[in-house]
Design an enzyme around this catalytic site. Sequence first.
Site, PDB file in Angstrom:
ATOM      1  N   GLU A   1      -7.417   0.393  -4.269  1.00 36.86           N
ATOM      2  CA  GLU A   1      -7.401   0.303  -2.805  1.00 36.86           C
ATOM      3  C   GLU A   1      -8.720  -0.248  -2.245  1.00 36.86           C
ATOM      4  O   GLU A   1      -8.693  -1.125  -1.377  1.00 36.86           O
ATOM      5  CB  GLU A   1      -7.066   1.671  -2.194  1.00 36.86           C
ATOM      6  CG  GLU A   1      -5.596   2.008  -2.391  1.00 36.86           C
ATOM      7  CD  GLU A   1      -5.258   3.487  -2.179  1.00 36.86           C
ATOM      8  OE1 GLU A   1      -6.101   4.228  -1.648  1.00 36.86           O
ATOM      9  OE2 GLU A   1      -4.134   3.881  -2.544  1.00 36.86           O
TER      10      GLU A   1
ATOM     11  N   ASP B   1       0.884  -1.172   0.000  1.00 37.03           N
ATOM     12  CA  ASP B   1       0.000   0.000   0.000  1.00 37.03           C
ATOM     13  C   ASP B   1       0.919   1.220   0.000  1.00 37.03           C
ATOM     14  O   ASP B   1       1.564   1.522   0.994  1.00 37.03           O
ATOM     15  CB  ASP B   1      -0.880  -0.019   1.257  1.00 37.03           C
ATOM     16  CG  ASP B   1      -1.645   1.298   1.485  1.00 37.03           C
ATOM     17  OD1 ASP B   1      -1.656   2.161   0.581  1.00 37.03           O
ATOM     18  OD2 ASP B   1      -2.229   1.460   2.572  1.00 37.03           O
TER      19      ASP B   1
ATOM     20  N   ASP C   1     -12.740   5.703   3.154  1.00 39.37           N
ATOM     21  CA  ASP C   1     -11.295   5.746   3.432  1.00 39.37           C
ATOM     22  C   ASP C   1     -10.864   7.157   3.835  1.00 39.37           C
ATOM     23  O   ASP C   1     -10.770   8.055   3.001  1.00 39.37           O
ATOM     24  CB  ASP C   1     -10.537   5.278   2.177  1.00 39.37           C
ATOM     25  CG  ASP C   1      -9.023   5.217   2.384  1.00 39.37           C
ATOM     26  OD1 ASP C   1      -8.518   5.761   3.395  1.00 39.37           O
ATOM     27  OD2 ASP C   1      -8.336   4.633   1.525  1.00 39.37           O
TER      28      ASP C   1
ATOM     29  N   LYS D   1       2.637  11.022  -3.292  1.00 43.36           N
ATOM     30  CA  LYS D   1       1.583  10.384  -4.079  1.00 43.36           C
ATOM     31  C   LYS D   1       0.695  11.410  -4.787  1.00 43.36           C
ATOM     32  O   LYS D   1       0.154  11.139  -5.849  1.00 43.36           O
ATOM     33  CB  LYS D   1       0.742   9.529  -3.148  1.00 43.36           C
ATOM     34  CG  LYS D   1      -0.241   8.619  -3.818  1.00 43.36           C
ATOM     35  CD  LYS D   1      -0.845   7.725  -2.774  1.00 43.36           C
ATOM     36  CE  LYS D   1      -1.903   6.806  -3.336  1.00 43.36           C
ATOM     37  NZ  LYS D   1      -2.416   5.919  -2.276  1.00 43.36           N
TER      38      LYS D   1
HETATM   39  P1  ADP Z   1      -2.917   7.389   4.135  1.00 44.26           P
HETATM   40  O1  ADP Z   1      -3.863   6.384   3.604  1.00 44.26           O
HETATM   41  O2  ADP Z   1      -3.277   8.784   3.793  1.00 44.26           O
HETATM   42  O3  ADP Z   1      -1.495   7.067   3.845  1.00 44.26           O
HETATM   43  P2  ADP Z   1      -3.348   6.379   6.904  1.00 44.26           P
HETATM   44  O4  ADP Z   1      -4.458   5.469   6.594  1.00 44.26           O
HETATM   45  O5  ADP Z   1      -2.086   5.770   7.380  1.00 44.26           O
HETATM   46  O6  ADP Z   1      -3.042   7.413   5.749  1.00 44.26           O
HETATM   47  O7  ADP Z   1      -3.887   7.412   8.021  1.00 44.26           O
HETATM   48  C1  ADP Z   1      -3.065   8.341   8.627  1.00 44.26           C
HETATM   49  C2  ADP Z   1      -3.887   9.237   9.528  1.00 44.26           C
HETATM   50  O8  ADP Z   1      -4.533   8.449  10.532  1.00 44.26           O
HETATM   51  C3  ADP Z   1      -3.027  10.252  10.265  1.00 44.26           C
HETATM   52  O9  ADP Z   1      -3.651  11.511  10.219  1.00 44.26           O
HETATM   53  C4  ADP Z   1      -3.002   9.709  11.680  1.00 44.26           C
HETATM   54  O10 ADP Z   1      -2.819  10.724  12.644  1.00 44.26           O
HETATM   55  C5  ADP Z   1      -4.380   9.096  11.782  1.00 44.26           C
HETATM   56  N1  ADP Z   1      -4.479   8.128  12.888  1.00 44.26           N
HETATM   57  C6  ADP Z   1      -3.713   7.042  13.095  1.00 44.26           C
HETATM   58  N2  ADP Z   1      -4.089   6.408  14.209  1.00 44.26           N
HETATM   59  C7  ADP Z   1      -5.135   7.116  14.729  1.00 44.26           C
HETATM   60  C8  ADP Z   1      -5.946   6.979  15.909  1.00 44.26           C
HETATM   61  N3  ADP Z   1      -5.783   5.974  16.762  1.00 44.26           N
HETATM   62  N4  ADP Z   1      -6.918   7.889  16.107  1.00 44.26           N
HETATM   63  C9  ADP Z   1      -7.105   8.906  15.258  1.00 44.26           C
HETATM   64  N5  ADP Z   1      -6.368   9.097  14.148  1.00 44.26           N
HETATM   65  C10 ADP Z   1      -5.396   8.209  13.886  1.00 44.26           C
HETATM   66 MG    MG Z   2      -4.499   4.873   2.518  1.00 39.94          MG
END
Ligand code: ADP
Ligand code: MG
Length: 620
Positions: free
Chosen positions: A187, A24, A211, A87
């Site tokens: 995705e 991913d 998402d 990205k």
């Molecule tokens: P992307 O798909 O954009 O790469 P992710 O799915 O990894 O991103 O999500 C990242 C976001 O999720 C960040 O803003 C992070 O702070 C938030 N995040 C991660 N864990 C938690 C949590 N336990 N509670 C709230 N937000 C969270």
């Molecule tokens: Mg993502």
Amino acid sequence: MAKIGINLKEGTLTKDAERIVGIDLGTTNSVVSYIKNGEAVAIKNESGKSALLPSIVHFAEDGSILTGVAAKLKLEEAPERTVFSVKRLLGKSFEDLEKIQEFISYKIIDGGEEQLVKIQMGEKFYSPIELSAELLKELKRRVEKHLGESISKVVITVPAYFNDSQRQATKDAGKLAGLDVLRIVNEPTAASLAYGIGRGNENEEIVAIYDLGGGTFDISILRIQNGIFEVLATHGDSFLGGDDFDKKIMDHWLNQNPSLKEQVRKDASLRQKLRLEATRAKIQLSTSESYQSTIGPTPISIDKTTFENEIRSLVQKTIASCENALKDASLQKKDIQRVIMVGGSTRVPLVVSTVGDYFAQDVYNDVDPDLVVALGAAVQADILAGNQKDMLLLDVTPLSLGIETIGSLMDTIIPRNTKIPASLAREYTTSVDGQTKLKVAVYQGERNLVEHNRKLGEFILSGIPAMAAGIPKLEVSFILDADGILKVRAKELRSGVNQTVEIKSQYGISEEEMAKMLIDSITHAESDIAIQALRSTEVEAQQVVRASEKFLQQHATILSKEELDNTNKLVASLKESIGNMSKDEINKRMEALNSYTRPFAEKALDYTIKEAMKGKKISE
Ligand code: ADP
Ligand code: MG
């Protein structure tokens, strides 16, 4: 190294299916995973704490490159040498990105050639493909270290709305990282697979994938049946995510505390600390009622209710997108059979409850939302490796693909929503005598006139032996591979002259444009049909004029002077109408010419016109 096994029963050597891993490649975080004893697992970093690799690349002064957490630490210290959200840049043109320059700290410049973007890091220039490749290289190192074997074959996920330039750019990044990208998977498809949806020969299911990541929000509606994942609609907001939640907490603290506001204005590192505190607070509030800490000597705190009130309007915005996606798919909330939560920000309880309330059902969120896409990619990889023999996974093409025919009309060869891989061909002929060249212009889109669609490229098939109009048999084939990348072949069947090109997509269509193209095709359908009808009448009239003129040339002797004059007059009158008059008027004049000439030239003229009208025509 691939392992060699011995099948004791048959006494044969069996080679273990080669391992394929799933990646991913996210905007905020990237993850690599594989199937271990039939189960998808994400591979953790060296400290063993987290499987998330922050999608950040830092270029140090000494020329070394850092990625992940190490690069994240440099974000505030050396913003101009640290790239995040790569990205967002993949497969985009400079023009697309000018709009987002204010959101990023590094410098993007117009690459010129093929409109590719470059990122300036000191003296050096990098393309988004090179930057993504650095992240992929790190994930490759991680998985190789963990498994103790070299890995090259991967499946990489991309958002459902990614167009083929963005998919191709993702593939190129993989290649540059020394990976063999076997498949690009959507995705939401991967997320569904991680939940085991679409893995059997079950009944049709309509699934919504919500998402919410760090900086982007996507809602996708999929129809899943017999291993086919059809994207019915996608919607979202490319600048809405968990980072905005952090910002709300920060602003809350700053507004509550004017002296802190003043200090932060002067001190960048204090600002960074506060931002980290805000993220920590948000994460803690996903499982606790309140958060307390200090910043320097100043105590800071926030409770869950305050946080929820701060972010409510942002969460509400995602619901508006869900509504739009349903509308685009012509579906109602009750048609959605499952709602899958993806992205780290769906850990926020308010998000879960708001989405659940909106769709009036319990959402699926048992699988770690920031790993679920990577885990699904591993499932897809396992299927490709042949470990789940009964499964075949297909995607569909989101926009129609076709070529330009006479009258600037779009002639669709592969319709939208065709399962891929797909290979389809159509036969055409020439419209002009002695035509030796054929221009094949390839377009993507749903509108009837090519000017409203997106041009993917064009090429010329030359060396066609000179023949009368309508005689050459020109076959145009579209071969669309499993990643949505198109090869076009044109072949003149009588002479065998042929040419194949891989259509290098022009970089730079945004998801908004893509959505707009689909919407436009619906709203303009009526006027498009009218224009199309006029254009085809004009084309037909042109053919009749040409055929008549040719006939007059060849058979002048068999006509009387009066017949000759009258025919000439009718031809002139038809000619005059083309491009100037209504479809009905052109038809009337065409009919007048046809009916006048029919009695004395029935056979000959018929023959010529029929030949000329066979199949569709392509302009030279
Ligand atoms: P992307 O798909 O954009 O790469 P992710 O799915 O990894 O991103 O999500 C990242 C976001 O999720 C960040 O803003 C992070 O702070 C938030 N995040 C991660 N864990 C938690 C949590 N336990 N509670 C709230 N937000 C969270
Ligand atoms: Mg993502």
